[in-house]
Motif scaffolding. Sequence first.
Motif, PDB file in Angstrom:
ATOM      1  N   GLU A 191       0.803  -1.299   0.009  1.00 62.61           N
ATOM      2  CA  GLU A 191      -0.104   0.214   0.149  1.00 62.61           C
ATOM      3  C   GLU A 191       0.810   1.176  -0.097  1.00 62.61           C
ATOM      4  OE1 GLU A 191      -2.967   2.127   3.109  1.00 62.61           O
ATOM      5  OE2 GLU A 191      -3.108   0.012   2.871  1.00 62.61           O
ATOM      6  N   PRO A 192       0.686   2.206  -0.905  1.00 56.79           N
ATOM      7  CA  PRO A 192       1.307   3.321  -0.897  1.00 56.79           C
ATOM      8  C   PRO A 192       1.199   4.232   0.447  1.00 56.79           C
ATOM      9  CG  PRO A 192      -0.506   3.854  -2.370  1.00 56.79           C
ATOM     10  CD  PRO A 192      -0.575   2.089  -2.010  1.00 56.79           C
ATOM     11  N   ASP A 193       2.148   5.080   0.878  1.00 55.16           N
ATOM     12  CA  ASP A 193       2.024   5.836   1.825  1.00 55.16           C
ATOM     13  C   ASP A 193       1.334   6.992   1.476  1.00 55.16           C
ATOM     14  OD1 ASP A 193       1.985   7.388   4.063  1.00 55.16           O
ATOM     15  OD2 ASP A 193       3.997   7.689   4.612  1.00 55.16           O
ATOM     16  N   PRO A 194       0.033   7.209   1.737  1.00 56.53           N
ATOM     17  CA  PRO A 194      -0.733   8.312   1.329  1.00 56.53           C
ATOM     18  C   PRO A 194      -0.254   9.976   1.681  1.00 56.53           C
ATOM     19  CG  PRO A 194      -2.135   7.001   2.652  1.00 56.53           C
ATOM     20  CD  PRO A 194      -0.875   6.318   2.329  1.00 56.53           C
ATOM     21  N   ALA A 195       0.310  10.020   2.734  1.00 56.53           N
ATOM     22  CA  ALA A 195       0.828  11.233   3.328  1.00 56.53           C
ATOM     23  C   ALA A 195       2.023  11.462   2.537  1.00 56.53           C
ATOM     24  CB  ALA A 195       1.064  11.127   4.634  1.00 56.53           C
ATOM     25  N   GLU A 196       2.716  10.692   2.088  1.00 58.83           N
ATOM     26  CA  GLU A 196       3.944  10.801   1.342  1.00 58.83           C
ATOM     27  C   GLU A 196       3.422  11.392  -0.164  1.00 58.83           C
ATOM     28  OE1 GLU A 196       6.910   7.743   1.333  1.00 58.83           O
ATOM     29  OE2 GLU A 196       7.073   7.939   3.584  1.00 58.83           O
ATOM     30  N   PHE A 212       0.481  11.321  -7.946  1.00 60.55           N
ATOM     31  CA  PHE A 212      -1.129  11.305  -8.032  1.00 60.55           C
ATOM     32  C   PHE A 212      -1.481  10.198  -8.802  1.00 60.55           C
ATOM     33  CE2 PHE A 212      -4.607  12.584 -10.601  1.00 60.55           C
ATOM     34  CZ  PHE A 212      -5.606  12.888  -9.613  1.00 60.55           C
ATOM     35  N   VAL A 213      -0.967   9.388  -9.800  1.00 57.52           N
ATOM     36  CA  VAL A 213      -1.303   8.210 -10.364  1.00 57.52           C
ATOM     37  C   VAL A 213      -1.365   7.114  -9.410  1.00 57.52           C
ATOM     38  CG1 VAL A 213      -0.654   6.555 -12.243  1.00 57.52           C
ATOM     39  CG2 VAL A 213      -0.724   8.760 -12.849  1.00 57.52           C
ATOM     40  N   SER A 214      -0.520   7.046  -8.436  1.00 54.59           N
ATOM     41  CA  SER A 214      -0.501   6.026  -7.317  1.00 54.59           C
ATOM     42  C   SER A 214      -1.496   6.033  -6.466  1.00 54.59           C
ATOM     43  CB  SER A 214       0.841   5.993  -6.710  1.00 54.59           C
ATOM     44  OG  SER A 214       1.955   5.706  -7.541  1.00 54.59           O
ATOM     45  N   LEU A 215      -1.946   7.605  -6.284  1.00 53.28           N
ATOM     46  CA  LEU A 215      -2.745   7.842  -5.425  1.00 53.28           C
ATOM     47  C   LEU A 215      -4.051   7.469  -5.997  1.00 53.28           C
ATOM     48  CD1 LEU A 215      -2.645   9.221  -2.266  1.00 53.28           C
ATOM     49  CD2 LEU A 215      -3.451  11.265  -3.389  1.00 53.28           C
ATOM     50  N   PHE A 216      -4.528   8.022  -7.000  1.00 50.95           N
ATOM     51  CA  PHE A 216      -5.417   7.626  -7.744  1.00 50.95           C
ATOM     52  C   PHE A 216      -5.996   6.143  -7.967  1.00 50.95           C
ATOM     53  CE2 PHE A 216      -8.452   7.576 -11.249  1.00 50.95           C
ATOM     54  CZ  PHE A 216      -9.258   8.699 -11.341  1.00 50.95           C
ATOM     55  N   GLU A 217      -4.907   5.342  -8.501  1.00 55.70           N
ATOM     56  CA  GLU A 217      -5.130   4.167  -8.766  1.00 55.70           C
ATOM     57  C   GLU A 217      -5.604   3.385  -7.424  1.00 55.70           C
ATOM     58  OE1 GLU A 217      -1.439   2.858 -10.562  1.00 55.70           O
ATOM     59  OE2 GLU A 217      -2.305   3.472 -12.444  1.00 55.70           O
ATOM     60  N   ASP A 230     -18.178   9.159 -10.640  1.00 57.67           N
ATOM     61  CA  ASP A 230     -17.732  10.886 -10.914  1.00 57.67           C
ATOM     62  C   ASP A 230     -17.346  11.323  -9.455  1.00 57.67           C
ATOM     63  OD1 ASP A 230     -18.923  10.765 -13.429  1.00 57.67           O
ATOM     64  OD2 ASP A 230     -20.864  11.294 -13.049  1.00 57.67           O
ATOM     65  N   ILE A 231     -17.842  11.140  -8.494  1.00 61.40           N
ATOM     66  CA  ILE A 231     -17.312  11.612  -7.364  1.00 61.40           C
ATOM     67  C   ILE A 231     -16.246  11.273  -6.990  1.00 61.40           C
ATOM     68  CG2 ILE A 231     -17.972  11.988  -4.613  1.00 61.40           C
ATOM     69  CD1 ILE A 231     -20.923  11.865  -5.542  1.00 61.40           C
ATOM     70  N   ALA A 232     -15.625  10.016  -6.990  1.00 57.20           N
ATOM     71  CA  ALA A 232     -14.466   9.378  -6.801  1.00 57.20           C
ATOM     72  C   ALA A 232     -13.344  10.408  -7.497  1.00 57.20           C
ATOM     73  CB  ALA A 232     -14.240   8.184  -7.143  1.00 57.20           C
ATOM     74  N   GLN A 233     -13.820  10.539  -8.855  1.00 57.61           N
ATOM     75  CA  GLN A 233     -12.684  11.367  -9.804  1.00 57.61           C
ATOM     76  C   GLN A 233     -12.543  12.580  -9.362  1.00 57.61           C
ATOM     77  OE1 GLN A 233     -13.876  10.941 -13.790  1.00 57.61           O
ATOM     78  NE2 GLN A 233     -13.514   8.484 -13.961  1.00 57.61           N
ATOM     79  N   GLU A 234     -13.696  13.468  -9.071  1.00 57.26           N
ATOM     80  CA  GLU A 234     -13.808  14.784  -8.516  1.00 57.26           C
ATOM     81  C   GLU A 234     -13.204  14.824  -7.175  1.00 57.26           C
ATOM     82  OE1 GLU A 234     -17.061  18.320  -7.502  1.00 57.26           O
ATOM     83  OE2 GLU A 234     -17.716  16.245  -8.332  1.00 57.26           O
TER      84      GLU A 234
END
Length: 189
Positions: A10-15, A29-34, A56-60
């Motif tokens: 799991e990526p470290d979202p804070a980083e 951003f791509v990692s966070l998005f995926e 839609d809301i997830a993308q927004e």
Amino acid sequence: MQGEGGAVAEPDPAELITAIASRKDREAFVSLFEFYAPRIKGFLMRGGTSEELAEDIAQETLLVVWRKAETYKPEKAGASTWIFTIARNLRIDRSRRDARKRGHILYEAVEPDGPERPDDVLESVQDEDRVRDALQVLPADQLRVLQLSFFDGRSHSEIADELEIPLGTVKSRVRLAMARLRETLGEGV
């Protein structure tokens, strides 16, 4: 991201958010998005949101993360909490906006057609003048949030973002402005 034994870590979202905030890191951003897009979509669908709207809301949500990454404060909340709070707020805003639209459609359907009587036109103009005069006595900060809320149709959270003030401040200003208008115009407001 590969962890021990070839498992995807799991990526470290804070980083990732920090990388986005500091240097608009597209890979972060791509990692966070995926990682988060399917989780946000699932979260929203479990709450009763349709699949299309949830997507839609997830993308927004993730676009808000991209634009507002520098506002993230790790000492106030975990990254996941911050991201899911954005998603929840966007879902609430969308619900309110849809409800307002449905209300306007219902009102328009009930409103009778036909020529306006001259007395009605005069009364309408007089009411508009009274409201315009009452609005002019409001402090500038209260007037601004009313304009954004009622005339531009913005949600309270959108106003808070645009004016860069806390959501509670927006709500307080609306409440104070409406109380002052009621006092000036009478209880019909």
